[in-house]
Design a protein around this motif. Structure first.
Motif, PDB file in Angstrom:
ATOM      1  N   ASP A   9       4.766 107.915  20.731  1.00  0.00           N
ATOM      2  CA  ASP A   9       3.613 107.963  21.628  1.00  0.00           C
ATOM      3  C   ASP A   9       2.490 108.840  21.102  1.00  0.00           C
ATOM      4  OD1 ASP A   9       5.360 106.597  23.249  1.00  0.00           O
ATOM      5  OD2 ASP A   9       6.063 108.420  24.219  1.00  0.00           O
ATOM      6  N   GLU A  10       2.790 109.672  20.131  1.00  0.00           N
ATOM      7  CA  GLU A  10       1.805 110.684  19.732  1.00  0.00           C
ATOM      8  C   GLU A  10       1.637 110.660  18.216  1.00  0.00           C
ATOM      9  OE1 GLU A  10       0.525 114.385  18.446  1.00  0.00           O
ATOM     10  OE2 GLU A  10       2.677 114.425  18.797  1.00  0.00           O
ATOM     11  N   LYS A  11       0.387 110.911  17.747  1.00  0.00           N
ATOM     12  CA  LYS A  11       0.060 110.691  16.332  1.00  0.00           C
ATOM     13  C   LYS A  11       0.877 111.583  15.384  1.00  0.00           C
ATOM     14  CE  LYS A  11      -3.845 110.402  13.213  1.00  0.00           C
ATOM     15  NZ  LYS A  11      -5.166 110.921  12.921  1.00  0.00           N
ATOM     16  N   ASN A  12       0.940 112.889  15.661  1.00  0.00           N
ATOM     17  CA  ASN A  12       1.675 113.786  14.772  1.00  0.00           C
ATOM     18  C   ASN A  12       3.159 113.443  14.710  1.00  0.00           C
ATOM     19  OD1 ASN A  12      -0.630 115.101  14.178  1.00  0.00           O
ATOM     20  ND2 ASN A  12      -0.116 117.027  15.152  1.00  0.00           N
ATOM     21  N   LEU A  13       3.675 113.020  15.852  1.00  0.00           N
ATOM     22  CA  LEU A  13       5.086 112.631  15.924  1.00  0.00           C
ATOM     23  C   LEU A  13       5.331 111.374  15.090  1.00  0.00           C
ATOM     24  CD1 LEU A  13       7.555 113.719  17.360  1.00  0.00           C
ATOM     25  CD2 LEU A  13       7.023 112.275  19.302  1.00  0.00           C
ATOM     26  N   LYS A  14       4.367 110.476  15.149  1.00  0.00           N
ATOM     27  CA  LYS A  14       4.470 109.225  14.390  1.00  0.00           C
ATOM     28  C   LYS A  14       4.448 109.517  12.886  1.00  0.00           C
ATOM     29  CE  LYS A  14       1.415 105.480  13.336  1.00  0.00           C
ATOM     30  NZ  LYS A  14       0.234 104.743  13.644  1.00  0.00           N
ATOM     31  N   ILE A  15       3.515 110.384  12.459  1.00  0.00           N
ATOM     32  CA  ILE A  15       3.418 110.726  11.033  1.00  0.00           C
ATOM     33  C   ILE A  15       4.712 111.403  10.583  1.00  0.00           C
ATOM     34  CG2 ILE A  15       2.196 112.172   9.348  1.00  0.00           C
ATOM     35  CD1 ILE A  15      -0.322 111.819  11.079  1.00  0.00           C
TER      36      ILE A  15
END
Lengths: 75, 672
Positions: free
Chosen positions: B379-385
Motif C-alpha cells: 500500500d505504501e511506496k517505501n514498503l513497495k521498494i
C-alpha cells in the motif's frame, strides 16, 4: 487514556471514527466500516498489535500500530 | 475489436473466469493480490474479435494500492464491455464498486459468482428483484462458465444513482464546478480543484460513502436474505490456525518437510527417470544419427557438449520445480497465506515490512521476478521498494539445483542441512537489511495492514495440476530458449581460441582468458577459478545457466557425473569444503537475474535497481569472505574481519543518514 480512533459501544456498534490518515479512513469506510455498523474484534496476532476484526459480514485484519492510527477501544 | 474488461473486488474469481472464457491458464489463488497487472487475450467469438482483459482486484475507484491504479486506468478509459464479477457472499461490498462505475456513466454486466457457497450457508437471493436495479445481473460459476452471447450482453441503461443528486447540487452551485468534475473528484481523480474545494470534497466523501451504502442496503433489503450468523472468510479452524505458536511451528515444519521431500526424497528419484527418458527418446537417437552420418568432430562435440549436456542438466530438475509449485499452490489455494500474513505481521514489522510480505517472499521461493512484480501489492511506496529489493535474497527455484548439486557432491548426508541453512541465511540477510533500510533511507509511513480474509478451502487437485503444468511449461520454455541460447554461446566461447580455431582445452579458450583476469578479485573468498567465475557472471542472465556452465566446463553429460567431478582436483571446476561453502553463499546472495532487475527498475526505479545489484554483490562478497576466512584462517581472524566490516558499514549508514537530510528520499524532514 490512550488516543482512541475507533470507538465502539457495548454492543460492538461503531460510534465514532477519528482515524487521522484520510486515505485509510476512507478505505475502511468504503469497505463498510461505518458509524452505526457492527464491528467485532475476534483475535490478536503475535505481538497483539494486528487485530482480526469482523465488519460488513467479512473478516479483515487491521493494525493497531505504534502511531495509534487504528486503535479500537471497547467503551 | 471489442475490449472486454473483467472488473471486481480481489479474490472474487476474475482470473478463474478469464481462464474459462479465453481458454487460458493464468495463475489463480485463494488470496488477495494474485493478479497485479492487466492480462490480455484475444478470442474470436461469432466472427468478432474480443480482447479480454483480466484486471487486478479493486475495491473502489479511490485507489489504495498500486495494483488498483492499474485497474482504475483501464476502467476510466470507458471504451469497453465491462463485466463486473461479484462474490455473492460479500455482495454489499461488491455493489459499492458497481455504484461507483454507474456514477462515472459506465454500463456493465453484473456476474454473481460463488453462489453455491452463499446458499449452502443459509442465505438466499432474489435475482429478479436485483435486476430491477442492476439490469442484466446473472449468476455464474466462474469455474464452469462458457463464453456465450448472454454473458457479453450488457444493457445500455446506466444504473441509477439517485442518492448523489443532493451532493452534486450543493457542490456545483457553491463552487461553479461541472457535474463531471465533482463526480471525478468523488472517485479519486485530481481535477485541478483549489485547496478549499478539495478539502470540502474530502469532508463530504464520508457522507457520500454512507449514502452509497444506504442505497445498497435499500436494494438488498428487497432481494436478499442473510443468515445473521454468517461471516464470510471465518472458519472454525481459525481458532487453531491463528494461534501464533501453532502457525509458526506448523509453517517451519511444512517448510523443512517440503524441502526434504522435494530435493532429497521424491525429486531426485523422478529426476533420474526423466533423464533416462530424455536420453532414450531424444538425445541418444540424435547422437547416434550424428555419429553415423556426420564426420565433423567439432559439430558432434557442439551438439553433445553445447546443446544436450547443458539442457539435460537443467531439465533434470523439472520434477523438483513441479513439486515446489505443487506445495506453493496448496498453500495459496487453502487460504493459509492470508492467515500467515496476519500472524506474522507484527513480527515482520520489526524488520520494516508487513504481513503481506509473507506471500511475496513465498512467491520468491518460486521465482524472484514474479514476486518482485507482486510487490505492487503493497500500500505504501517505501514498503513497495523495500519488498522488491529484499525479495531477491530469498532463494528462487533456479538457485536450488545449484545448492543441491554442490552440497550433495561435497557434503553427502549433511547436504540437507547445508541447503536449509542457505535458505535461512537468505531470509536472515533480507530481514537484517530490512531493518537497516527502515532505519535509514526507506522509513515506513505506516498505514498498517489492511487485508481481507478468504475462506479456508479444500484443495482442488485439478487446479494444483493446472498450476504445476503452467509453471512446468514456463520452466521448459526458459530451458529451450534463454538457457539453450546462452549455453550455446558459452560453449562456443569456451571452445574457441583467439585465432577462431576450435580447442578441446577450455583453458586455451577466449572465455577462460577473460575470466582468468578477474580471478584475483575472488581469491580472498576462495573462488579464484576461471570456470566458477564464468558460471557466476553468466548466472546474472539466469541462474539456471550456472549448472550449464559447470557441465560444459567439466565436459560431463549428467548431474551424477558432474557431482563426481566437482571434488576431483583434475577437473576445471572443483571445490574444497571451504570454497564450496563460500561459493554457495555467494551464489545465494549475489546479483538477482536480469529479468528480476528489469522488474525492480519498473516497480522501484533505476536508482533502486542499481542499489539492488551493487548491494547484493557487496553483501555476498562480505559474507562469503567472513565465512571463508573463518573456515580457512580460523575464528579470530574472521572475528577481526567482522569487526572491521561492521565499522565500515556503520560509517556508510551514518553517511547515508547525513545524505538523506540533504537530498530527499521521502522523509518528512526534507519535505518540510
Amino acid at each position: 487514556m490512550p488516543l482512541t480512533d475507533v470507538k465502539l459501544n457495548t454492543n460492538c456498534i461503531i460510534t465514532e471514527i477519528n482515524i487521522k490518515d484520510d486515505k485509510i479512513k476512507l478505505r475502511l469506510m468504503e469497505l463498510g466500516m461505518l458509524v452505526g455498523s457492527k464491528l467485532k474484534v475476534t483475535n490478536k496476532s503475535m505481538l497483539k498489535q494486528t487485530l482480526l476484526v469482523i465488519f460488513n459480514s467479512s473478516c479483515f485484519t487491521l493494525k493497531a500500530d505504534t502511531a495509534k492510527n487504528i486503535l479500537i477501544n471497547y467503551v | 475489436m471489442y475490449k472486454v474488461l473483467l472488473i471486481g473486488n480481489p479474490n472474487v474469481g476474475k482470473t478463474t473466469l478469464f481462464n474459462k472464457l479465453t481458454y487460458s491458464c493464468e495463475h489463480t489463488g485463494n488470496f488477495h493480490g494474485v493478479t497485479v497487472e492487466d492480462k490480455h487475450k484475444i478470442v474470436k467469438f461469432e466472427n468478432k474479435d474480443y480482447d479480454f482483459v483480466d484486471l487486478p482486484g479493486i475495491y473502489s475507484l479511490n485507489c489504495f494500492s498500486f495494483e488498483e491504479e492499474v485497474s482504475r486506468k483501464q476502467i476510466l478509459k470507458g471504451d469497453s464491455i465491462n463485466l463486473v464479477i461479484a462474490d455473492a457472499n460479500s455482495l454489499r461490498r461488491n455493489l459499492y464498486l458497481c455504484l461507483q462505475l454507474s456514477e462515472m456513466g459506465q454500463t456493465y454486466k453484473l456476474l454473481i459468482n460463488n453462489y453455491d457457497y452463499f446458499v449452502k450457508h443459509g442465505n438466499s437471493l432474489d435475482l429478479k428483484s436485483l435486476n430491477n436495479y442492476f439490469n442484466t445481473a446473472q449468476i455464474i460459476d466462474a469455474k464452469k462458465q462458457k463464453l456465450t452471447k448472454e454473458i457479453l450482453t450488457v444493457s445500455k441503461t446506466i444504473v441509477k444513482t439517485p442518492y448523489l443528486q443532493t451532493f452534486l447540487d450543493k457542490l456545483v452551485n457553491k463552487y461553479k464546478l461541472t457535474k463531471q468534475q465533482v463526480l471525478l473528484a468523488f472517485n479519486g481523480e485530481n481535477v485541478g480543484l483549489t485547496q478549499q474545494q478539495s478539502d470540502e470534497i474530502k469532508a463530504i466523501l464520508p457522507e457520500v460513502v454512507k449514502a452509497r451504502y444506504d442505497y445498497i442496503d435499500k436494494i438488498l433489503s428487497k432481494c436478499i436474505s442473510y443468515n445473521k450468523n454468517f461471516v464470510y472468510g471465518k472458519s472454525k479452524a481459525d481458532k487453531l490456525l491463528l494461534n501464533p505458536i501453532i502457525m509458526f511451528v506448523g509453517f517451519l515444519a511444512f517448510f523443512f518437510i517440503s524441502i526434504y521431500l522435494i530435493f532429497f526424497l521424491i525429486g531426485p528419484a523422478v529426476s533420474q527417470v526423466l533423464v533416462w527418458l530424455t536420453n532414450f527418446v531424444l538425445i541418444n537417437p540424435i547422437m547416434n544419427f550424428l555419429y553415423a552420418n556426420v564426420g565433423n568432430v567439432w559439430l558432434i562435440e557442439f551438439f553433445n557438449g553445447g546443446v544436450f549436456n547443458s539442457l539435460t542438466t537443467v531439465l533434470s530438475f523439472l520434477p523438483q520445480v513441479c513439486l515446489l509449485f505443487a506445495f506453493l499452490t496448496i498453500l495459496e489455494d487453502s487460504g493459509l497465506i492470508s492467515r500467515m500474513a496476519y500472524v506474522f505481521d507484527d513480527f515482520l514489522s520489526i524488520f520494516g515490512l508487513n504481513g503481506k510480505a509473507v506471500y511475496i517472499m513465498l512467491m520468491g521461493l518460486g521465482c524472484n521476478t514474479m514476486s518482485a512484480m507482486a510487490s505492487r501489492n503493497m500500500d505504501e511506496k517505501n514498503l513497495k521498494i523495500k519488498t522488491s529489493i529484499l525479495n531477491p535474497y530469498i532463494s528462487c527455484m533456479a538457485r536450488l539445483p545449484i545448492f543441491v548439486l554442490v552440497a550433495s557432491a561435497l557434503f553427502g548426508a549433511k547436504s540437507y542441512f547445508i541447503v536449509v541453512g542457505l535458505y535461512l541465511l537468505g531470509i536472515a540477510v533480507a530481514l537484517i537489511l530490512g531493518v537497516i533500510l527502515n532505519k535509514t533511507i526507506l522509513k515506513n509511513k505506516s498505514r498498517g495492514l489492511l487485508l481481507e480474509f478468504p475462506p479456508l478451502k479444500n484443495i482442488d487437485i485439478k487446479h494444483v495440476g493446472s498450476m504445476i503444468k503452467l509453471n512446468a511449461v514456463d520452466f521448459v520454455k526458459r530451458v529451450f530458449t534463454i538457457i539453450l541460447m546462452v549455453g550455446i554461446i558459452v560453449w562456443l566461447l569456451s571452445h574457441t581460441q583467439f585465432n577462431f580455431s576450435y580447442t578441446d582445452d577450455i583453458t586455451e579458450s577466449i572465455l577462460f582468458f577473460f575470466a582468468g583476469k578477474l580471478c584475483f578479485v575472488f581469491a580472498p573468498i576462495g573462488l579464484n577459478n576461471a570456470g566458477i567465475l564464468c558460471a557466476l557472471i553468466v548466472g546474472i542472465l539466469a541462474k539456471e545457466l550456472i549448472l550449464s556452465i559447470f557441465t560444459i566446463s567439466n565436459g560431463v553429460a549428467s548431474t551424477s557425473a558432474l557431482a563426481l567431478t566437482l571434488t576431483a582436483s583434475t577437473s576445471l571446476i572443483n571445490f574444497t569444503y571451504a570454497s564450496a561453502i563460500s561459493f554457495l553463499i555467494f551464489a545465494l546472495l549475489y546479483s538477482p537475474c536480469i529479468s528480476t532487475l528489469a522488474v525492480i527498475k519498473k516497480e522501484a526505479g533505476r536508482f533502486w535497481m542499481w542499489f539492488s545489484l551493487i548491494s547484493q554483490l557487496v553483501i555476498a562478497y562480505i559474507i562469503s569472505f567472513i565465512v571463508y576466512t573463518a573456515l580457512t584462517q580460523g575464528f579470530w581472524l574472521a572475528l577481526a574481519s567482522v569487526v572491521a566490516i561492521s565499522l565500515i558499514v556503520s560509517a556508510i549508514i551514518f553517511m547515508a543518514k547525513k545524505i538523506q537530510h540533504k537530498k530527499c528520499w521521502g522523509c518528512s524532514k526534507c519535505k518540510k
